[in-house]
Design an enzyme around this catalytic site. Sequence first.
Site, PDB file in Angstrom:
ATOM      1  N   GLU A 128       6.301 -21.235 -20.587  1.00  0.00           N
ATOM      2  CA  GLU A 128       6.368 -19.884 -20.007  1.00  0.00           C
ATOM      3  C   GLU A 128       7.582 -19.132 -20.530  1.00  0.00           C
ATOM      4  OE1 GLU A 128       4.284 -18.112 -18.717  1.00  0.00           O
ATOM      5  OE2 GLU A 128       5.419 -16.486 -17.835  1.00  0.00           O
ATOM      6  N   ARG A 178       1.808   1.172  -5.919  1.00  0.00           N
ATOM      7  CA  ARG A 178       1.856   0.258  -4.766  1.00  0.00           C
ATOM      8  C   ARG A 178       0.479  -0.276  -4.393  1.00  0.00           C
ATOM      9  NH1 ARG A 178       6.313   0.166  -1.916  1.00  0.00           N
ATOM     10  NH2 ARG A 178       5.180  -0.580  -0.096  1.00  0.00           N
ATOM     11  N   HIS A 187       9.168 -35.888 -33.801  1.00  0.00           N
ATOM     12  CA  HIS A 187       7.931 -36.149 -34.557  1.00  0.00           C
ATOM     13  C   HIS A 187       7.560 -34.952 -35.430  1.00  0.00           C
ATOM     14  CE1 HIS A 187       7.351 -39.870 -32.409  1.00  0.00           C
ATOM     15  NE2 HIS A 187       7.643 -39.232 -31.293  1.00  0.00           N
ATOM     16  N   CYS A 245       0.872  -1.172   0.000  1.00  0.00           N
ATOM     17  CA  CYS A 245       0.000   0.000   0.000  1.00  0.00           C
ATOM     18  C   CYS A 245       0.911   1.226   0.000  1.00  0.00           C
ATOM     19  CB  CYS A 245      -0.863   0.030   1.267  1.00  0.00           C
ATOM     20  SG  CYS A 245      -1.925  -1.392   1.454  1.00  0.00           S
ATOM     21  N   TRP A 269      -3.776  -1.643  -1.350  1.00  0.00           N
ATOM     22  CA  TRP A 269      -3.771  -2.891  -2.117  1.00  0.00           C
ATOM     23  C   TRP A 269      -4.323  -3.916  -1.137  1.00  0.00           C
ATOM     24  CZ3 TRP A 269      -3.313  -4.438  -7.012  1.00  0.00           C
ATOM     25  CH2 TRP A 269      -3.188  -5.794  -7.253  1.00  0.00           C
ATOM     26  N   GLU A 317       6.409 -12.339 -25.914  1.00  0.00           N
ATOM     27  CA  GLU A 317       5.654 -11.173 -25.433  1.00  0.00           C
ATOM     28  C   GLU A 317       6.463  -9.895 -25.468  1.00  0.00           C
ATOM     29  OE1 GLU A 317       2.633 -11.281 -21.988  1.00  0.00           O
ATOM     30  OE2 GLU A 317       4.272 -12.604 -21.422  1.00  0.00           O
ATOM     31  N   ASN A 354       0.503  -0.287   6.244  1.00  0.00           N
ATOM     32  CA  ASN A 354       0.896  -1.115   5.100  1.00  0.00           C
ATOM     33  C   ASN A 354       1.553  -2.358   5.678  1.00  0.00           C
ATOM     34  OD1 ASN A 354       1.742  -2.204   2.674  1.00  0.00           O
ATOM     35  ND2 ASN A 354       3.652  -1.048   2.679  1.00  0.00           N
ATOM     36  N   GLY A 355       1.000  -3.544   5.351  1.00  0.00           N
ATOM     37  CA  GLY A 355       1.570  -4.802   5.853  1.00  0.00           C
ATOM     38  C   GLY A 355       0.450  -5.767   6.207  1.00  0.00           C
ATOM     39  N   LYS A 401      -2.666  -5.646 -19.849  1.00  0.00           N
ATOM     40  CA  LYS A 401      -2.331  -6.341 -18.597  1.00  0.00           C
ATOM     41  C   LYS A 401      -3.454  -7.304 -18.210  1.00  0.00           C
ATOM     42  CE  LYS A 401      -0.081  -7.569 -15.036  1.00  0.00           C
ATOM     43  NZ  LYS A 401       1.001  -8.556 -15.298  1.00  0.00           N
ATOM     44  N   LYS A 443       7.262 -15.585 -22.543  1.00  0.00           N
ATOM     45  CA  LYS A 443       7.971 -14.361 -22.119  1.00  0.00           C
ATOM     46  C   LYS A 443       8.765 -13.790 -23.288  1.00  0.00           C
ATOM     47  CE  LYS A 443       6.260 -13.312 -18.875  1.00  0.00           C
ATOM     48  NZ  LYS A 443       5.181 -14.165 -18.944  1.00  0.00           N
TER      49      LYS A 443
HETATM   50  C1  AGP Z   1       1.370 -13.049 -19.083  1.00  0.00           C
HETATM   51  O1  AGP Z   1       2.701 -12.570 -19.241  1.00  0.00           O
HETATM   52  C2  AGP Z   1       0.409 -12.372 -20.009  1.00  0.00           C
HETATM   53  N1  AGP Z   1       0.365 -10.983 -19.712  1.00  0.00           N
HETATM   54  C3  AGP Z   1      -0.937 -13.044 -20.127  1.00  0.00           C
HETATM   55  O2  AGP Z   1      -0.729 -14.315 -20.699  1.00  0.00           O
HETATM   56  C4  AGP Z   1      -1.715 -13.263 -18.820  1.00  0.00           C
HETATM   57  O3  AGP Z   1      -1.070 -14.259 -18.062  1.00  0.00           O
HETATM   58  C5  AGP Z   1      -3.129 -13.751 -19.173  1.00  0.00           C
HETATM   59  O4  AGP Z   1      -3.773 -12.739 -19.889  1.00  0.00           O
HETATM   60  C6  AGP Z   1      -3.961 -14.134 -17.939  1.00  0.00           C
HETATM   61  O5  AGP Z   1      -4.128 -13.000 -17.130  1.00  0.00           O
HETATM   62  P1  AGP Z   1      -4.730 -13.235 -15.663  1.00  0.00           P
HETATM   63  O6  AGP Z   1      -3.733 -14.080 -14.929  1.00  0.00           O
HETATM   64  O7  AGP Z   1      -4.889 -11.864 -15.079  1.00  0.00           O
HETATM   65  O8  AGP Z   1      -6.052 -13.965 -15.801  1.00  0.00           O
END
Ligand code: AGP
Length: 606
Positions: A481, A27, A504, A2, A74, A488, A100-101, A601, A485
């Site tokens: 993953e 935060r 294969h 927070c 938060w 992305e 905050n905590g 996001k 990354k």
């Molecule tokens: C992850 O790096 C991406 N930004 C994206 O795949 C994300 O994980 C996905 O949109 C799911 O989001 P959420 O975890 O908020 O549901």
Amino acid sequence: MCGITGFTGSESALPFLMQGLSRLEYRGYDSAGVTLISPQGLETLKTKGRLSELEELLKSRTLNQCAGIGHTRWATHGVPSNLNAHPHENEAETISLVHNGIIENYAELKEDLIHAGYHFQSDTDSEVIVQLLDYYYKSEQNMFTALKKTLKMLRGSWALCIVSVYEPDTLYVAKKESPMIIGQYEKGTFCASDAPAVLSYTKDILPLADGDMAVLRPNSLQVYNAAGKKMQPAFIHFPYDVQAAQKGGYDSFMMKEIYEQPKAVRETLRGRFRGMKIYMPEIDELKTDWQNVNRIVLIACGTAYHACIYADTLLKRDARIMSYAQPASEFRYCSPNVDEHTVCIFVSQSGETADTIAAMKLAKAKHCTTIAMTNVLGSSLARQTDTVVYTGAGPEIAVASTKAYTTQLVLLHVLMMKISEKLGYKPKNITRRIRDLKRMPEIIEETLGYRDQMKELAHMLKDQRDAYFIGRQLDYPTALEGALKLKEISYVHADAYYGGELKHGPIALIEKNTVVVALATQPDIAAKTISNIEETIARGANVILVTDQNIPAEKFHHVLRIPDAAPELANITSVVLLQLFAYFAAEEKGCDIDKPRNLAKSVTVE
Ligand code: AGP
């Protein structure tokens, strides 16, 4: 996390409080509030929502008091709401506090205070502190000693700022584990959670240490250490501007969040073990007839889906039950064979992903038990499932998920062990797994030591358009993953394959200098993965091997040995290397790392 601000001086406090909070919104931002104080008493205004909601509320008021405190939240205990927003006042409205905590023992303290006749307004852990302060002030008639007695009763973490009508120009500050800085400029004395809040007033700040208390007056500040000894303030000159300070001095929020992973994992696992016993009351409280559960389904999108694959692979090792992980966008349209004997687990950092929420609604309509795992208290997903377990990652600002992912992995690990026990199975290797989960913050810290090596290795991608990640079993979600990354944030095309699947078809793509990242952390199948890697080397691939196995390194161009941990946890550390690999590849290409093109996001549309 927070954001806190506090001010006492010779000019109106509100501008300092609000500007500081606006610089601390990274935060936390689900609710906000201020208390202004003068000899005429306290005035507290607070509201759910972003800081702009609070600004709207303040427009109609004239608040010129010269002392006050502010907070942007938060939520960790108590969903975002007007009542749960900070500051919190005691019943007599003579004391106001921001925190905050996390107060781990707030439930028992709250029970004792209710027995002592106190009434609570909110569902937060923080309100316990101000009521306890009131309780001790009644006997001590001295805020400093009342605060000392209060702190002795608390377990957990805190950064506190307190005002009271008893000393209307004085702020009392205390710090343990959560950050708090204090300082002065010509118009007064201040405190704040972090430097960005104050840098337009001064760059000379004093970070408090754990156990410190401080008394702030318009023209003075006094710091006392954990032993109660008066300290000579040792100010530091903060080297960064506001933008850089919000990123903690890192070049991006993503790098800051990569480095926050040890702390995020520690917060996520806080209170989850009682010795070698798993503590997960959210699951114990479910009314699920576990004896008749015959299916476990894990559902999510993107990075969270990779965490589900990890959890499903783990569960299959511990419990004999039908289980699978599925992208939410597929679950919705495959007329899933689920019913009241199915437990569905929905994982989502934001708790607002449209596909995941729609899948959850479908599962509910089919009478499944629904469990949410999210990072955002009171999010849409959290409010609609039978129960919810929260990760403790704190706000994740960068679009590319890092700390949210590793906190999902550790919490899913605990959840899968808990569910295995509910189903009547004893998780394998549980002692070592719990021991290493407790050590995970330190293990990740050690893995971050590979930063420079990953930066060096990222040069391999400079002239490459493709990269391939391979792994088997628990290494496969890590390969997925790592590939995501890289895609992305650096826009390099990357794919992940099961190691055994290369021959294969995909191996047709391997040619001289093709970059292959191989994960081999699972003792029972590492040799198989090694033979897959040798197939790629024979065709000219440039291989990076990530392992904790005792594999002879001479055959491979680059071997990264991660710290030793239970095999079921090795991929929590190996993914940190892949985060850094992607990061430096993107940095070298000059990409916008925190806001990659085409991405949001939280994908709140289908
Ligand atoms: C992850 O790096 C991406 N930004 C994206 O795949 C994300 O994980 C996905 O949109 C799911 O989001 P959420 O975890 O908020 O549901």
